[in-house]
Design a protein around this motif. Structure first.
Motif, short mmCIF file in Angstrom:
data_model
loop_
_atom_site.label_atom_id
_atom_site.label_comp_id
_atom_site.label_asym_id
_atom_site.label_seq_id
_atom_site.Cartn_x
_atom_site.Cartn_y
_atom_site.Cartn_z
N MET A 103 0.82 -1.21 0.00
CA MET A 103 0.00 0.00 0.00
C MET A 103 0.86 1.26 0.00
O MET A 103 0.40 2.34 0.37
N THR A 104 2.12 1.12 -0.40
CA THR A 104 3.01 2.27 -0.48
C THR A 104 2.46 3.27 -1.49
O THR A 104 2.16 2.91 -2.63
N SER A 105 2.30 4.51 -1.07
CA SER A 105 1.76 5.53 -1.96
C SER A 105 2.84 6.04 -2.90
O SER A 105 3.98 6.25 -2.49
N ARG A 106 2.47 6.22 -4.15
CA ARG A 106 3.43 6.74 -5.13
C ARG A 106 2.89 7.99 -5.85
O ARG A 106 3.31 8.31 -6.94
N PHE A 107 1.96 8.67 -5.19
CA PHE A 107 1.34 9.82 -5.84
C PHE A 107 2.33 10.96 -6.04
O PHE A 107 2.13 11.80 -6.92
N THR A 108 3.41 10.98 -5.25
CA THR A 108 4.41 12.05 -5.42
C THR A 108 5.15 11.91 -6.75
O THR A 108 5.68 12.90 -7.27
N VAL A 109 5.18 10.70 -7.31
CA VAL A 109 5.75 10.51 -8.65
C VAL A 109 4.92 11.28 -9.66
O VAL A 109 5.45 11.96 -10.55
N ASN A 110 3.60 11.18 -9.54
CA ASN A 110 2.71 11.92 -10.42
C ASN A 110 2.91 13.42 -10.30
O ASN A 110 2.87 14.16 -11.29
N LEU A 111 3.10 13.88 -9.07
CA LEU A 111 3.32 15.32 -8.85
C LEU A 111 4.53 15.81 -9.64
O LEU A 111 4.47 16.84 -10.33
N LEU A 112 5.63 15.09 -9.52
CA LEU A 112 6.87 15.52 -10.19
C LEU A 112 6.75 15.43 -11.71
O LEU A 112 7.18 16.33 -12.44
N MET A 113 6.15 14.32 -12.21
CA MET A 113 6.00 14.19 -13.65
C MET A 113 5.08 15.26 -14.21
O MET A 113 5.33 15.81 -15.29
#
Length: 260
Positions: free
Chosen positions: A237-247
């Protein structure tokens, strides 16, 4: 001294010496000792997207001879009741999850160097085409970013098949650009692809959740999308939404420059 006391003593003395990635290895061990005691080292490494070398290094830093000795000590520590209570408590702490998400976003934005966004845009501008590389939970983020770049006018692709990604890496040119997404920075398949890209002198950007990884040592540019490893049972359940922010920041800046 009992094995369980020895286990805790070694952790208390050595825990502060662990890197971010090694701390994630230990965190998973402590949260799910019942599961870890049944895993081989390669299975454990694959479960949290790190290399077996990282797992082995963590064990040795904690004062054990290797993974097997740590597993034995961990077996004395584990208790199915305690693990179940811990997991039930975690799933009920909604406020804690909200706080974790907020911290991940704030840390990513606070420590972001805007010059790196501009450098990423420059690499996009000078490239003929862009290929995204990501496996497992990172794959959907690659597809989303490739789709946005395609609509912005840049030829971009993201593939999910591991063998296909290997072939693509072997055919990219120095005039192209690769973007790799890996939470741990130690994903074995991506390390293989990155090695091929370096041999072919293909520049690549890395988006990762941790510093000091193997992939970072190979990348032309690294952007840190901070996120804390989090599991519920066997579900990552590790969140990876910060990847979307940067991209999104990169793509928005790229579109803005194309318009002007």
């Amino acid at each position: 001294m009992s094995e369980v006391n020895l286990f805790f003593k070694k952790i208390l003395v050595k825990r502060k010496e662990l890197s971010t990635l090694e701390s994630q290895v230990l965190e998973y061990m402590l949260k799910y000792p019942n599961k870890v005691s049944e895993l081989k080292i390669d299975e454990f490494a694959n479960a949290i997207y790190v290399s077996t070398a990282t797992v082995s290094r963590t064990c040795k830093k904690l004062g054990f001879k290797g993974y097997q000795q740590l597993k034995y000590a961990l077996d004395q520590y584990k208790g199915s009741t305690e693990e179940q209570d811990h997991e039930e408590k975690q799933i009920g702490e909604i406020g804690g999850h909200i706080s974790r998400f907020q911290k991940e976003m704030e840390r990513t934005m606070t420590e972001l160097n805007t010059a790196n966004i501009k450098k990423a845009v420059e690499l996009l501008n000078t490239s003929q085409m862009v290929e995204f590389f990501g496996v497992g939970a990172s794959s959907p983020f690659c597809s989303d970013a490739a789709r946005k770049l395609t609509f912005s006018g840049k030829i971009a692709s993201a593939r999910s098949d591991w063998d296909e990604l290997r072939v693509v890496a072997s055919h990219l040119k120095s005039s192209d650009l690769a973007i790799l997404i890996s939470h741990s920075g130690e994903t074995l398949h991506l390390i293989e692809y990155a090695t091929i890209l370096k041999q072919r002198q293909v520049p690549f950007i890395l988006l990762t959740g941790t510093r000091g990884s193997h992939l970072e040592s190979l990348a032309d540019l690294t952007l840190i999308a901070y996120s804390e490893s989090h599991y519920y049972g066997e579900i990552d359940m590790t969140s990876r939404f910060t990847v979307n922010l940067l991209m999104d920041l990169i793509i928005i800046e790229y579109i803005k420059q194309r318009i002007h």
